[in-house]
Design an enzyme around this catalytic site. Sequence first.
Site, mmCIF file in Angstrom:
data_model
loop_
_atom_site.group_PDB
_atom_site.id
_atom_site.type_symbol
_atom_site.label_atom_id
_atom_site.label_comp_id
_atom_site.label_asym_id
_atom_site.label_seq_id
_atom_site.Cartn_x
_atom_site.Cartn_y
_atom_site.Cartn_z
ATOM 1 N N CYS A 6 -0.150 5.941 9.553
ATOM 2 C CA CYS A 6 -0.051 4.705 8.770
ATOM 3 C C CYS A 6 1.221 4.695 7.907
ATOM 4 O O CYS A 6 1.471 5.623 7.141
ATOM 5 C CB CYS A 6 -1.296 4.580 7.891
ATOM 6 N N CYS A 9 0.502 4.909 4.158
ATOM 7 C CA CYS A 9 0.082 6.258 3.751
ATOM 8 C C CYS A 9 1.297 7.183 3.669
ATOM 9 O O CYS A 9 1.356 8.044 2.798
ATOM 10 C CB CYS A 9 -0.974 6.810 4.704
ATOM 11 N N ASP A 32 8.333 -5.705 -0.871
ATOM 12 C CA ASP A 32 8.229 -6.015 0.558
ATOM 13 C C ASP A 32 9.627 -5.916 1.172
ATOM 14 O O ASP A 32 10.600 -6.391 0.583
ATOM 15 C CB ASP A 32 7.668 -7.435 0.735
ATOM 16 N N HIS A 48 -6.419 5.303 2.093
ATOM 17 C CA HIS A 48 -6.332 4.504 3.319
ATOM 18 C C HIS A 48 -7.619 3.717 3.548
ATOM 19 O O HIS A 48 -8.666 4.284 3.861
ATOM 20 C CB HIS A 48 -6.042 5.392 4.533
ATOM 21 N N ASN A 87 -3.656 -10.966 3.745
ATOM 22 C CA ASN A 87 -3.800 -11.247 5.169
ATOM 23 C C ASN A 87 -4.780 -10.204 5.691
ATOM 24 O O ASN A 87 -4.444 -9.022 5.752
ATOM 25 C CB ASN A 87 -2.453 -11.129 5.886
ATOM 26 N N HIS A 98 -3.516 -1.315 6.571
ATOM 27 C CA HIS A 98 -3.840 -0.600 5.324
ATOM 28 C C HIS A 98 -3.886 -1.711 4.281
ATOM 29 O O HIS A 98 -2.871 -2.389 4.044
ATOM 30 C CB HIS A 98 -2.741 0.440 5.035
ATOM 31 N N HIS A 100 -3.644 -4.415 1.662
ATOM 32 C CA HIS A 100 -2.614 -4.701 0.657
ATOM 33 C C HIS A 100 -2.648 -6.167 0.268
ATOM 34 O O HIS A 100 -3.048 -7.019 1.049
ATOM 35 C CB HIS A 100 -1.223 -4.303 1.160
ATOM 36 N N HIS A 102 -0.247 -9.308 -1.204
ATOM 37 C CA HIS A 102 1.133 -9.775 -1.423
ATOM 38 C C HIS A 102 1.175 -10.481 -2.775
ATOM 39 O O HIS A 102 0.404 -11.408 -3.017
ATOM 40 C CB HIS A 102 1.547 -10.769 -0.334
#
Length: 112
Positions: A6, A9, A32, A48, A87, A98, A100, A102
């Site tokens: 990942c 990770c 990003d 994770h 998303n 993983h 997250h 935004h």
Amino acid sequence: MSAESCVFCKIVAGTLPADIILDTEDLLVIKDINPQAPIHYLILPKKHIETLLDLNPMDTLLASELLMITQRLANKAGIKSFRLVANNGKEANQRVPHLHLHFVAGSKMTGF
Ligand SMILES: [Zn+2]
């Protein structure tokens, strides 16, 4: 995807570089690499977890931290308006499996 392969990770482990905005015990906030606005950060748990659907009751505090850290990010950036997007899953365009969020700000947004 396993934690070993990942990308996030690897960033958490320090084996891949990233622009780190905030680093807490449980969370990492990075820029990003393909920003969609002047401010575009990714808030991710260090642990994770693939998607929101993989959170379990033991992760309740972590889930809360994912939202609460937005206050620190807004203060740091000196802003009061931002958009938070998750998303969740491939069809929602989650590119890294993983979890997250935004954190997007710095330009006028429309929609939603
Ligand atoms: Zn991961």
